[in-house]
Enzyme design. Structure first.
Site, PDB file in Angstrom:
ATOM      1  N   MET A  11       0.840  -1.205   0.000  1.00  0.00           N
ATOM      2  CA  MET A  11       0.000   0.000   0.000  1.00  0.00           C
ATOM      3  C   MET A  11       0.878   1.259   0.000  1.00  0.00           C
ATOM      4  O   MET A  11       0.403   2.358   0.293  1.00  0.00           O
ATOM      5  CB  MET A  11      -0.941  -0.003   1.206  1.00  0.00           C
ATOM      6  CG  MET A  11      -1.927  -1.166   1.158  1.00  0.00           C
ATOM      7  SD  MET A  11      -3.516  -0.815   1.905  1.00  0.00           S
ATOM      8  CE  MET A  11      -3.064  -0.455   3.586  1.00  0.00           C
ATOM      9  N   GLY A  17      11.104  -2.680   5.601  1.00  0.00           N
ATOM     10  CA  GLY A  17      10.366  -3.951   5.689  1.00  0.00           C
ATOM     11  C   GLY A  17       9.855  -4.354   4.315  1.00  0.00           C
ATOM     12  O   GLY A  17      10.052  -5.487   3.863  1.00  0.00           O
ATOM     13  N   HIS A  18       9.198  -3.392   3.614  1.00  0.00           N
ATOM     14  CA  HIS A  18       8.760  -3.670   2.243  1.00  0.00           C
ATOM     15  C   HIS A  18       9.963  -4.058   1.373  1.00  0.00           C
ATOM     16  O   HIS A  18       9.886  -4.976   0.550  1.00  0.00           O
ATOM     17  CB  HIS A  18       8.136  -2.421   1.618  1.00  0.00           C
ATOM     18  CG  HIS A  18       6.848  -1.968   2.234  1.00  0.00           C
ATOM     19  ND1 HIS A  18       6.708  -0.734   2.839  1.00  0.00           N
ATOM     20  CD2 HIS A  18       5.633  -2.567   2.311  1.00  0.00           C
ATOM     21  CE1 HIS A  18       5.459  -0.600   3.255  1.00  0.00           C
ATOM     22  NE2 HIS A  18       4.787  -1.688   2.957  1.00  0.00           N
ATOM     23  N   SER A 190       6.528  -0.284   9.911  1.00  0.00           N
ATOM     24  CA  SER A 190       5.152  -0.228   9.405  1.00  0.00           C
ATOM     25  C   SER A 190       4.869   1.180   8.910  1.00  0.00           C
ATOM     26  O   SER A 190       5.315   2.159   9.514  1.00  0.00           O
ATOM     27  CB  SER A 190       4.182  -0.573  10.541  1.00  0.00           C
ATOM     28  OG  SER A 190       2.868  -0.194  10.194  1.00  0.00           O
TER      29      SER A 190
HETATM   30  P1  AMP Z   1       1.469  -2.919   3.462  1.00  0.00           P
HETATM   31  O1  AMP Z   1       1.988  -1.885   2.522  1.00  0.00           O
HETATM   32  O2  AMP Z   1       1.552  -2.515   4.905  1.00  0.00           O
HETATM   33  O3  AMP Z   1       0.112  -3.442   3.079  1.00  0.00           O
HETATM   34  O4  AMP Z   1       2.448  -4.173   3.360  1.00  0.00           O
HETATM   35  C1  AMP Z   1       2.742  -4.761   2.114  1.00  0.00           C
HETATM   36  C2  AMP Z   1       3.491  -6.047   2.353  1.00  0.00           C
HETATM   37  O5  AMP Z   1       4.682  -5.760   3.048  1.00  0.00           O
HETATM   38  C3  AMP Z   1       2.700  -7.063   3.214  1.00  0.00           C
HETATM   39  O6  AMP Z   1       2.981  -8.362   2.746  1.00  0.00           O
HETATM   40  C4  AMP Z   1       3.294  -6.859   4.582  1.00  0.00           C
HETATM   41  O7  AMP Z   1       3.195  -7.996   5.420  1.00  0.00           O
HETATM   42  C5  AMP Z   1       4.742  -6.566   4.212  1.00  0.00           C
HETATM   43  N1  AMP Z   1       5.390  -5.821   5.295  1.00  0.00           N
HETATM   44  C6  AMP Z   1       4.969  -4.686   5.895  1.00  0.00           C
HETATM   45  N2  AMP Z   1       5.809  -4.347   6.896  1.00  0.00           N
HETATM   46  C7  AMP Z   1       6.776  -5.297   6.917  1.00  0.00           C
HETATM   47  C8  AMP Z   1       7.923  -5.524   7.722  1.00  0.00           C
HETATM   48  N3  AMP Z   1       8.249  -4.705   8.726  1.00  0.00           N
HETATM   49  N4  AMP Z   1       8.694  -6.586   7.456  1.00  0.00           N
HETATM   50  C9  AMP Z   1       8.380  -7.451   6.449  1.00  0.00           C
HETATM   51  N5  AMP Z   1       7.302  -7.304   5.663  1.00  0.00           N
HETATM   52  C10 AMP Z   1       6.508  -6.241   5.885  1.00  0.00           C
END
Ligand code: AMP
Length: 299
Positions: A11, A17-18, A190
């Protein structure tokens, strides 16, 4: 030979992390596609859809500077494409947040979406399953990468591709990548951490400390009940310490629970670790108004 395509759905408001997912995809695939789409269908009407951080130009710049060597080759790889659709493109029948008023096709993984995070966000995983199905249809990836931070989401999506007999990706090619953390205090990275006040940011790693203590107790032979008591004791102590230090972040526990990895059923209070088994120990609490999640499987 056909080229492999790795896919990382996000998103946006990208952080390291991403990028750990992106780098794994770069290493394991000829081409990597990253999607950036703030998916309305996974937000309840009272949640933060309008204020969710949107930083597309910066995200693209970050991706342009993200590279990884291909596994077993000396070639340096960069993401091949960013897919950043509009809401109209992703929801041709339109999208409103009130489920009762929605029209069009939606995807539900029944029986797995009401436990853990689903307790307080009962329609969240329906929104995630719907958008990820659409994204898989568009990208047709060989491999897809999801974060362990959102373990319930990743396991539900594995079930989704299994139950819908998907081939792009296959269940085996939906990969779960370890959580990327702040190197100083271990807070899971996050996009929503951007919401935290300085006091909230200081208090947020509390949940991780509580779950780590619980993991040690569980691995040492404690019952589930004893394990959760350990987590709550550590959390209470950390919150009291924060208050003594004058940190005024509002804290509210959402849940701490232990669930079966396959069924998501809540473990019995007297359950103990058995040889070779894996369970989900997960929790969430609100700091300021942000949900700080730490979810993981304890071996
Ligand atoms: P989001 O943009 O928050 O929807 O996350 C997109 C993807 O990145 C999802 O698969 C999340 O689980 C992963 N993700 C988000 N934060 C982390 C993190 N700190 N470490 C690993 N993967 C992450």
């Amino acid at each position: 030979m056909a080229q492999t395509v790795g896919f990382v759905p996000t998103m946006g408001a990208l952080h390291d992390g991403h990028l750990s997912l992106v780098k794994k995809s770069l290493a394991e695939n000829d081409l990597t596609v990253v999607s950036i789409f703030v998916n309305p269908a996974q937000f309840a009407p009272h949640e933060d859809l309008t204020s969710y951080p949107r930083t597309l130009p910066k995200d693209i710049e970050i991706l342009e500077n993200t590279r990884s060597p291909g596994a077993g080759s000396c070639e340096t790889r960069y993401p091949a494409a960013v897919f950043a659709p509009t809401a109209n493109e992703m929801y041709p029948s339109g999208i409103v947040l009130e489920i009762a008023e929605q029209k069009g096709a939606f995807v539900e993984v029944k029986g797995f979406s009401h436990q853990m995070e689903g307790q307080t966000r009962p329609t969240f995983f329906r929104g995630v399953a719907t958008v990820v199905t659409k994204l898989f249809n568009v990208i047709q990836p060989t491999n897809a990468y999801f974060g362990q931070k959102d373990i319930q989401q990743a396991l539900i999506l594995k079930r989704l591709v299994t139950d819908l007999l998907m081939s792009h990706p296959t269940p085996q090619n939906l990969h779960i990548v370890p959580t990327g953390r702040d190197l100083t205090d271990g807070l899971a990275l996050s996009s929503r951490n951007l919401y935290l006040s300085p006091a909230g940011r200081k208090v947020a790693p509390t949940l991780r400390q509580a779950l780590l203590a619980a993991e040690i107790a569980w691995n040492g032979g404690a019952t589930k009940h004893e394990t959760l008591v350990r987590a709550i004791t550590v959390m209470d102590a950390a919150i009291r310490r924060a208050h003594r230090e004058g940190l005024t972040a509002g804290i509210k526990l959402d849940y701490i629970e232990m669930n079966d990895t396959k069924t998501f059923e809540v473990l019995d209070a007297q359950a103990r670790k058995t040889e070779g088994s894996t369970v989900i120990l997960s929790g969430a609490f609100y700091v300021d108004k942000t949900a700080a999640h730490r979810q993981y499987s304890a071996g």
